[in-house]
Design a protein around this motif. Structure first.
Motif, short mmCIF file in Angstrom:
data_model
loop_
_atom_site.label_atom_id
_atom_site.label_comp_id
_atom_site.label_asym_id
_atom_site.label_seq_id
_atom_site.Cartn_x
_atom_site.Cartn_y
_atom_site.Cartn_z
N THR A 1 -4.05 2.62 -6.95
CA THR A 1 -4.80 1.83 -7.94
C THR A 1 -5.18 2.70 -9.14
OG1 THR A 1 -5.69 0.55 -6.12
CG2 THR A 1 -6.82 0.32 -8.23
N ASN B 1 -8.65 9.58 7.04
CA ASN B 1 -7.47 10.44 7.26
C ASN B 1 -6.79 10.80 5.94
OD1 ASN B 1 -6.53 7.81 6.94
ND2 ASN B 1 -4.73 8.11 8.24
N ALA B 2 -6.81 9.89 4.99
CA ALA B 2 -6.23 10.18 3.67
C ALA B 2 -7.11 11.20 2.94
CB ALA B 2 -6.10 8.89 2.85
N MET B 3 -8.42 10.99 2.97
CA MET B 3 -9.34 11.94 2.31
C MET B 3 -9.15 13.34 2.90
SD MET B 3 -11.04 10.39 -0.05
CE MET B 3 -12.49 11.31 -0.45
N GLU C 1 -12.36 12.06 -6.46
CA GLU C 1 -13.75 11.68 -6.77
C GLU C 1 -13.67 10.24 -7.30
OE1 GLU C 1 -16.63 13.21 -6.43
OE2 GLU C 1 -15.94 15.12 -5.67
N GLY D 1 -15.70 8.24 -8.61
CA GLY D 1 -16.78 7.37 -8.17
C GLY D 1 -18.05 7.60 -8.98
N TRP E 1 -15.31 0.91 -10.74
CA TRP E 1 -14.39 0.49 -11.80
C TRP E 1 -14.74 -0.93 -12.22
CZ3 TRP E 1 -10.24 2.13 -7.82
CH2 TRP E 1 -10.17 3.52 -7.77
N1 LIG Z 1 -14.90 3.71 -8.63
C1 LIG Z 1 -14.39 2.74 -7.90
O1 LIG Z 1 -14.67 1.55 -8.12
C2 LIG Z 1 -13.45 3.08 -6.78
C3 LIG Z 1 -12.90 2.07 -6.04
C4 LIG Z 1 -11.99 2.40 -5.03
C5 LIG Z 1 -11.68 3.73 -4.80
N2 LIG Z 1 -12.27 4.71 -5.56
C6 LIG Z 1 -11.94 6.14 -5.35
O2 LIG Z 1 -10.62 6.38 -5.80
C7 LIG Z 1 -9.84 6.94 -4.74
C8 LIG Z 1 -8.44 6.38 -4.84
O3 LIG Z 1 -8.51 5.00 -4.57
P1 LIG Z 1 -7.28 4.02 -4.80
O4 LIG Z 1 -7.81 2.64 -4.60
O5 LIG Z 1 -6.59 4.38 -6.06
O6 LIG Z 1 -6.37 4.41 -3.55
P2 LIG Z 1 -5.11 3.60 -3.00
O7 LIG Z 1 -4.44 2.89 -4.11
O8 LIG Z 1 -5.55 2.78 -1.83
O9 LIG Z 1 -4.23 4.79 -2.42
C9 LIG Z 1 -3.82 5.87 -3.26
C10 LIG Z 1 -2.69 6.63 -2.62
O10 LIG Z 1 -3.13 7.29 -1.44
C11 LIG Z 1 -1.96 7.71 -0.76
N3 LIG Z 1 -2.24 7.61 0.68
C12 LIG Z 1 -2.38 6.51 1.44
N4 LIG Z 1 -2.64 6.85 2.73
C13 LIG Z 1 -2.65 8.20 2.77
C14 LIG Z 1 -2.83 9.15 3.81
N5 LIG Z 1 -3.06 8.78 5.07
N6 LIG Z 1 -2.79 10.46 3.48
C15 LIG Z 1 -2.57 10.86 2.21
N7 LIG Z 1 -2.35 10.00 1.19
C16 LIG Z 1 -2.40 8.70 1.47
C17 LIG Z 1 -0.81 6.78 -1.19
O11 LIG Z 1 0.14 7.55 -1.93
P3 LIG Z 1 1.66 7.76 -1.43
O12 LIG Z 1 2.09 6.44 -0.82
O13 LIG Z 1 2.41 8.13 -2.68
O14 LIG Z 1 1.63 8.87 -0.43
C18 LIG Z 1 -1.53 5.80 -2.12
O15 LIG Z 1 -0.76 5.36 -3.20
C19 LIG Z 1 -10.59 6.58 -3.46
O16 LIG Z 1 -10.38 7.52 -2.44
C20 LIG Z 1 -12.03 6.57 -3.91
O17 LIG Z 1 -12.56 7.87 -3.86
C21 LIG Z 1 -13.14 4.41 -6.55
#
Ligand SMILES: NC(=O)c1ccc[n+]([C@@H]2O[C@H](COP(=O)([O-])OP(=O)(O)OC[C@H]3O[C@@H](n4cnc5c(N)ncnc54)[C@H](OP(=O)(O)O)[C@@H]3O)[C@@H](O)[C@H]2O)c1
Length: 311
Positions: free
Chosen positions: A17, A82-84, A106, A108, A147
């Motif tokens: 995302t 596990n991803a973190m 981060e 956040g 976001w």
């Molecule tokens: N501020 C906000 O509103 C908000 C909201 C949601 C999240 N966040 C933050 O932003 C971060 C990213 O969120 P997002 O929603 O962008 O994440 P996401 O789209 O759910 O996932 C991002 C990427 O993580 C990788 N991934 C998935 N499972 C994994 C695993 N087990 N080990 C390692 N990598 C893995 C995948 O990449 P590949 O397939 O290429 O490996 C995936 O494309 C979150 O962790 C959180 O800290 C902030």
């Protein structure tokens, strides 16, 4: 604005995302060389112009070759534990490969605010910043609060656009910062395009990004306008924050682990909990050359994307 500096940037989670908008913004600058690191089991596909390294994050030799010669490692992994935790081997490999900068996952709330203390989801990220420092590398933590557009589509600011319902806390007039996904992508790209002397100022520090400083009432008014509705077309509940917080905590205690989200969003809209970081964000916006956005335009786009526009 300062002259830009191109870098070799490795990204993990580059099609997620926040990763996808960050990748798009970095590619748009046309000055960086991007390597996407992705898991063996991933089905992610990447735009042309990106070098892709697919492999196992527990394989040190794979990570060493993927990270060799990189200036920056951006970690934007999924928020599941596990991803973190996969950040640990990635940070260790970055240290071995001598990658000087890491942007850990981060994206956040303000890491130095009461919110970071009150909500483990934010507080638990400190250990990855600490690890980066321990390994002799430098981190920069992107702070962007929830976001805005992403949250709005899910009704997380307690304003349900398709349902025309809102819960307004107190008078809904507490100002808070929030950033759209696009603004976060542009912010990261501007940050990593700074020349070394400017980037150095952010060593082991947060960068504060925002699209606006707004109130819940302003968001609701904008949604009412964008929908072509009147206030009387909406069901609007006024609630004491304490009542909503108790309901959220009771639901957590009753076994719903996700019920904390209610209090989490509300916390950003409460005075003194850290949702308003305008002073710091204004300074960073100046360094990064980042403009604010129009709330009405963003809400209009959200309404369109939800297919909720017509009466
Ligand atoms: N501020 C906000 O509103 C908000 C909201 C949601 C999240 N966040 C933050 O932003 C971060 C990213 O969120 P997002 O929603 O962008 O994440 P996401 O789209 O759910 O996932 C991002 C990427 O993580 C990788 N991934 C998935 N499972 C994994 C695993 N087990 N080990 C390692 N990598 C893995 C995948 O990449 P590949 O397939 O290429 O490996 C995936 O494309 C979150 O962790 C959180 O800290 C902030």
């Amino acid at each position: 604005m300062s002259p830009q500096q191109g870098r070799k940037i490795a990204m993990v989670g580059a099609t997620g995302t926040i990763g996808s908008v960050t990748l798009a913004a970095l590619l748009k600058t046309n000055i960086h060389t991007i390597t996407a690191i992705t898991r063996t089991e991933s089905s992610a596909t990447f735009p042309s112009g990106v070098t892709v390294k697919k492999g196992d994050y527990s394989d040190a030799s794979f990570l060493a070759s993927a990270l060799e010669g990189q200036d920056v490692l951006i970690l934007q992994v999924n928020m599941m534990p596990n991803a973190m935790e996969s950040q640990v081997t990635l940070i260790e490999a970055a240290a071995k490969a001598g990658v000087p900068w890491v942007l850990p996952t981060e994206f956040g709330s303000d890491i130095y605010s009461p919110i970071a203390r009150d909500f483990p989801m934010t507080g638990m990220k400190k250990k990855y910043r600490d690890l980066i420092e321990e390994k002799g590398l430098s981190w920069i933590g992107i702070v962007n609060n929830p976001w805005f557009d992403w949250s709005m589509k899910q009704g997380l600011w307690s304003i349900d656009i398709p349902g025309r319902k809102a819960t307004i806390y107190d008078s809904g007039d507490v100002k808070f910062n929030t950033a759209t996904l696009g603004q976060v992508g542009r912010g990261v790209a501007a940050l990593l395009s700074l020349p070394d002397d400017k980037l150095d100022a952010y060593k082991n520090k947060p960068v504060y990004l925002r699209s606006f400083l707004i109130t819940q009432r302003e968001v609701l008014d904008s949604a009412i306008r964008a929908m072509g509705t009147k206030e009387s077309d909406w069901e609007i509940l006024k609630q004491e924050p304490e009542v909503a917080i108790k309901a959220s905590r009771d639901a957590v205690a009753a076994g719903n682990p996700f019920a904390f989200v209610g209090e989490f969003y509300l916390a950003h809209m409460q005075e003194g909990r850290g949702g308003n970081y305008e002073e710091k964000a204004a300074k960073d916006a100046e360094v990064l050359g980042l403009k604010g956005e129009s709330l009405d335009e963003v809400i209009k786009r959200v309404v369109e994307e939800l297919g909720a526009g017509s009466k």
